[in-house]
Design a protein around this motif. Structure first.
Motif, mmCIF file in Angstrom:
data_model
loop_
_atom_site.group_PDB
_atom_site.id
_atom_site.type_symbol
_atom_site.label_atom_id
_atom_site.label_comp_id
_atom_site.label_asym_id
_atom_site.label_seq_id
_atom_site.Cartn_x
_atom_site.Cartn_y
_atom_site.Cartn_z
ATOM 1 N N TRP A 102 39.878 19.319 -4.050
ATOM 2 C CA TRP A 102 38.955 19.111 -5.181
ATOM 3 C C TRP A 102 39.131 17.711 -5.768
ATOM 4 N N VAL A 103 40.397 17.304 -5.961
ATOM 5 C CA VAL A 103 40.665 15.986 -6.524
ATOM 6 C C VAL A 103 40.160 14.888 -5.599
ATOM 7 N N HIS A 104 40.354 15.069 -4.295
ATOM 8 C CA HIS A 104 39.900 14.059 -3.339
ATOM 9 C C HIS A 104 38.389 13.867 -3.430
ATOM 10 N N GLN A 105 37.649 14.967 -3.486
ATOM 11 C CA GLN A 105 36.190 14.868 -3.592
ATOM 12 C C GLN A 105 35.772 14.199 -4.896
ATOM 13 N N SER A 106 36.429 14.593 -5.989
ATOM 14 C CA SER A 106 36.096 14.009 -7.287
ATOM 15 C C SER A 106 36.380 12.512 -7.311
ATOM 16 N N LEU A 107 37.553 12.122 -6.810
ATOM 17 C CA LEU A 107 37.902 10.698 -6.782
ATOM 18 C C LEU A 107 36.944 9.909 -5.911
ATOM 19 N N ALA A 108 36.561 10.469 -4.775
ATOM 20 C CA ALA A 108 35.637 9.765 -3.877
ATOM 21 C C ALA A 108 34.293 9.520 -4.563
ATOM 22 N N ARG A 109 33.799 10.537 -5.298
ATOM 23 C CA ARG A 109 32.527 10.360 -6.009
ATOM 24 C C ARG A 109 32.656 9.285 -7.082
ATOM 25 N N GLN A 110 33.721 9.378 -7.882
ATOM 26 C CA GLN A 110 33.886 8.413 -8.970
ATOM 27 C C GLN A 110 34.055 6.990 -8.441
ATOM 28 N N MET A 111 34.832 6.841 -7.380
ATOM 29 C CA MET A 111 35.057 5.496 -6.848
ATOM 30 C C MET A 111 33.782 4.921 -6.235
ATOM 31 N N ALA A 112 32.935 5.787 -5.678
ATOM 32 C CA ALA A 112 31.658 5.299 -5.151
ATOM 33 C C ALA A 112 30.781 4.761 -6.280
ATOM 34 N N TRP A 113 30.737 5.513 -7.401
ATOM 35 C CA TRP A 113 29.960 5.045 -8.549
ATOM 36 C C TRP A 113 30.534 3.732 -9.088
ATOM 37 N N LEU A 114 31.854 3.660 -9.199
ATOM 38 C CA LEU A 114 32.488 2.467 -9.763
ATOM 39 C C LEU A 114 32.262 1.250 -8.874
ATOM 40 N N LYS A 115 32.316 1.453 -7.565
ATOM 41 C CA LYS A 115 32.063 0.331 -6.665
ATOM 42 C C LYS A 115 30.601 -0.103 -6.736
ATOM 43 N N ALA A 116 29.706 0.865 -6.941
ATOM 44 C CA ALA A 116 28.293 0.509 -7.128
ATOM 45 C C ALA A 116 28.114 -0.283 -8.425
ATOM 46 N N LEU A 117 28.827 0.108 -9.482
ATOM 47 C CA LEU A 117 28.776 -0.637 -10.744
ATOM 48 C C LEU A 117 29.320 -2.050 -10.568
ATOM 49 N N GLU A 118 30.426 -2.174 -9.832
ATOM 50 C CA GLU A 118 30.969 -3.516 -9.571
ATOM 51 C C GLU A 118 29.948 -4.380 -8.853
ATOM 52 N N ARG A 119 29.298 -3.786 -7.864
ATOM 53 C CA ARG A 119 28.281 -4.543 -7.106
ATOM 54 C C ARG A 119 27.111 -4.923 -8.009
ATOM 55 N N MET A 120 26.712 -4.000 -8.884
ATOM 56 C CA MET A 120 25.594 -4.307 -9.760
ATOM 57 C C MET A 120 25.938 -5.461 -10.706
ATOM 58 N N CYS A 121 27.188 -5.498 -11.143
ATOM 59 C CA CYS A 121 27.600 -6.574 -12.055
ATOM 60 C C CYS A 121 27.543 -7.941 -11.385
ATOM 61 N N THR A 122 27.616 -7.975 -10.074
ATOM 62 C CA THR A 122 27.476 -9.260 -9.372
ATOM 63 C C THR A 122 26.012 -9.639 -9.190
ATOM 64 N N LEU A 123 25.131 -8.651 -9.296
ATOM 65 C CA LEU A 123 23.697 -8.903 -9.077
ATOM 66 C C LEU A 123 22.924 -9.095 -10.376
ATOM 67 N N ARG A 124 23.417 -8.518 -11.471
ATOM 68 C CA ARG A 124 22.674 -8.522 -12.731
ATOM 69 C C ARG A 124 23.601 -8.841 -13.901
ATOM 70 N N ASP A 125 22.984 -9.229 -14.986
ATOM 71 C CA ASP A 125 23.713 -9.504 -16.225
ATOM 72 C C ASP A 125 23.760 -8.219 -17.040
ATOM 73 N N VAL A 126 24.783 -7.419 -16.823
ATOM 74 C CA VAL A 126 24.872 -6.106 -17.472
ATOM 75 C C VAL A 126 25.270 -6.284 -18.931
ATOM 76 N N ARG A 127 24.446 -5.757 -19.822
ATOM 77 C CA ARG A 127 24.660 -5.958 -21.264
ATOM 78 C C ARG A 127 25.148 -4.713 -21.992
ATOM 79 N N ALA A 128 24.796 -3.515 -21.528
ATOM 80 C CA ALA A 128 25.189 -2.299 -22.241
ATOM 81 C C ALA A 128 25.095 -1.100 -21.318
#
Length: 423
Positions: A102-128
């Motif tokens: 269960w923890v492995h699945q949860s961590l994998a989902r969260q890390m995928a979202w976080l890596k997508a957020l990191e990528r978005m921050c390189t593409l856009r000026d995230v304000r809020a």
């Protein structure tokens, strides 16, 4: 209700999933950034963290911590109060069989979202960052990411929570505050979040209640009854039920089942009509369960998870299982209030137990002329406490607050829950 006004203010809005982006023209989706290579990185990282957790489990340290927290509590095997079992037996004895996976699945989902957020921050000026709660897996990760990157995060709550049946402070998931800001309905909710160490609180009103501000003025009970196929000349009692959500380490009980059965016993011989309004997010199974019980007990009633606006306008009385937001919303319409469990400190609500006799007495009192006179003054204090200003402008105030945090000069006006605003 926040996407369009933010777009009108000039904000470029990114929502979480692709399905959400399809609902709102002009928005992008964070999910679109989840490429195969990104998900592969997330899975590798999750595997490493999960392996570290398994090591801690093998030492017995983690199990000891969980056991001390959960000892003596019980867990429902389904969502309707049937089949209770000790938590230690259900969760802890087979912990090694389910927890690492269960923890492995949860961590994998969260890390995928976080890596997508990191990528978005390189593409856009995230304000809020804006979310409708900051305690779920994704929304909590979103807020913690924002804090780590000095991006303002705003929690616009989807409800006003009360301390009922949750155990001591810190035992319920809603006691966790992850966002920088919380936009609150009124003074009660502001104080509630301050007790949980919210960093910053703004009393704005809740955008979802702007709809009621409008409908109260336009209320047409007769039309609402006709649309729900009810007799407009007979009293209408709307029962707002619930389902076991188990967000707390205490407070598990059979109340939903017991209370609903008792209400149906009363409805069998009542001279009023019954509408059973189930929660829209409790899924079809919950609505079917309510319908089947009414059918098996020989009670003719309408069971629906939709049409909240019509139910509010048609109701002569609101009966709620617990501390439901529908009690606060019904007060806006001037509808008398009965709560089977909850609101014991509020004299605008008639509280009762879960027996047929106590529920029947409460309904009789609430529909009486004597109570109508008392309720008028009590209701105004109740609305001020829980809802604050319900003037139809909460959306505008929230959007302006987000705009200021993001460095915009708002014109007037709507980010929904789980949304990222960027420049």
């Amino acid at each position: 209700p926040l996407v369009v006004p933010l777009q009108q203010m000039g904000v470029d809005v990114v929502v979480g999933g692709k399905g959400e982006a399809q609902q709102f023209p002009g928005t992008a989706s964070l999910e679109e950034l989840m490429t195969n290579d990104l998900q592969g990185e997330a899975m590798s990282g999750a595997t490493i963290l999960a392996a570290q957790l398994v090591q801690r489990m093998s030492s017995g340290e983690l199990i000891d911590v969980m056991a001390s927290s959960l000892q003596g509590l019980t867990l429902h095997r389904n969502g309707y109060g049937e089949g209770r079992a000790p938590i230690e037996k259900v969760l802890l004895e087979p912990l090694s069989q389910w927890f690492p996976g269960w923890v492995h699945q949860s961590l994998a989902r969260q890390m995928a979202w976080l890596k997508a957020l990191e990528r978005m921050c390189t593409l856009r000026d995230v304000r809020a960052v804006v979310c409708h709660n900051d305690v779920e897996e994704f929304t909590k990760a979103l807020c913690l990411f924002a804090t780590a990157h000095n991006i303002p995060s705003v929690h616009v709550p989807h409800a006003v929570y009360l301390d009922w049946g949750h155990g001591p402070l810190g035992y319920d998931v809603h006691d966790v505050v992850s966002a920088d800001w919380v936009c609150c309905a009124g003074w009660f909710q502001a104080e509630w979040y301050k007790m949980r160490h919210a960093r910053k609180v703004a009393v704005t009103g809740l955008p979802q209640w702007d709809m009621h501000a409008r409908l109260v003025k336009e209320r047409d009970r007769a039309l609402a009854c006709r649309r729900l196929k009810l007799d407009e000349h007979k009293k209408v009692v709307v029962y707002y039920s619930s389902w076991a959500q188990q967000t707390a380490a205490q407070g598990f009980h059979d109340g939903i089942l017991v209370a609903y059965r008792a209400l149906l016993e009363i409805a069998k011989v009542a001279d009023w009509q019954l509408v059973v309004k189930t929660h829209p997010h409790a899924h079809q199974e919950n609505m079917d369960w309510h319908g089947k019980m009414a059918h098996d007990m020989g009670v003719a009633c309408l069971v629906t998870d939709r049409y909240l606006d019509l139910a509010m306008q048609a109701a002569d009385l609101c009966v709620a299982y617990g501390t439901s937001a529908t009690v606060m919303e019904s007060a806006l319409y001037g509808t008398p209030l009965v709560s089977i469990a909850g609101f014991a400190d509020d004299d605008a609500v008639i509280t009762c137990g879960d027996t047929p006799e106590s529920i029947g007495a409460a309904i009789t009192q609430a529909l009486s002329d004597e109570w109508a006179a008392e309720y008028k003054e009590r209701r105004s204090r109740f609305v001020e406490k829980y809802a604050g200003r319900v003037d139809g402008n909460a959306t505008k105030r929230v959007v302006e607050h987000i705009g200021r945090l993001a460095g915009y000069r708002p014109q007037a006006t709507m980010l929904p829950m789980g949304t990222v605003a960027h420049g």
